[in-house]
Motif scaffolding. Structure first.
Motif: not given
Length: 196
Positions: A11-12, A14-15, A18, A142, A154-155, A158, A161-162
């Motif tokens: 995930i990192t 992807v973050l 973003s 983005h 996937i986005m 992210s 997750v945030l």
């Protein structure tokens, strides 16, 4: 959730994507730094319309001819918008998206004179300098509009997750040893309480 190394490693990136693309969209100087020297000039040139004096829009313009001419110029492109001249301008802007463009609305432009309807200029976004094309890719990367449903998923993950990280931070701060944690009251040695 993110303490496990496998999940964090997945995930990192992807973050990071973003975060970087979001900051680049919000602050143009950041995009210029990311895209390298000369990017500001390349982007400005790719977005700048041709020069034309400010004139009112004629009442008897042949709109069908304008649309036809723009379509003939870029036969594989999809029409996205037609904009009347902005304040201080005299150009009608037809915006199109070619198949090779990632930006949903495209940046392929055809300009017509507002007073005569004559073709003034056209710009093929797929022929722009590499830095300008990279700038046009920031928004679809983005928002997840680059590679279909998988990219959007996937986005979206992210963003989720945030949100979870934010909730977990609030919970930790308020309830798990943060400001509501017990404060021990210490009394200096030799100081006692006297009753008067």
């Amino acid at each position: 959730m993110l303490r496990r190394p496998v999940e964090s490693a997945l995930i990192t990136p992807v973050l990071v994507v973003s975060l970087v693309t979001g900051v680049a969209m919000a602050f143009k100087p950041v995009a210029n730094v990311l895209l390298g020297p000369g990017s500001a000039a390349a982007i400005s040139q790719a977005l700048k319309p041709p020069a034309y004096p400010a004139v009112p829009v004629a009442k008897n313009l042949d709109w069908q001819k304008i649309v036809q001419e723009a379509g003939d110029r870029f036969p594989q492109a999809q029409f996205r918008s037609i904009a009347l001249p902005r304040k201080g301008g005299g150009l009608i802007t037809v915006r199109l998206r070619q198949p090779a463009e990632w930006l949903p609305n495209g940046r392929t432009m055809v300009w017509f004179a507002a007073d005569t309807g004559q073709l003034v200029g056209a710009r093929d976004a797929t022929q722009a300098r590499a830095q300008a094309q990279a700038f046009n890719m920031i928004f679809p990367v983005h928002t997840g509009k680059m590679a279909g449903a998988l990219h959007q998923l996937i986005m979206a993950l992210s963003g989720l997750v945030l949100c979870v990280l934010g909730l977990f931070s609030c919970w930790t701060f308020w309830f798990a040893g943060g400001v509501r944690g017990k404060v021990k009251r210490t009394v200096p040695q030799g100081v006692g309480s006297k009753s008067v």
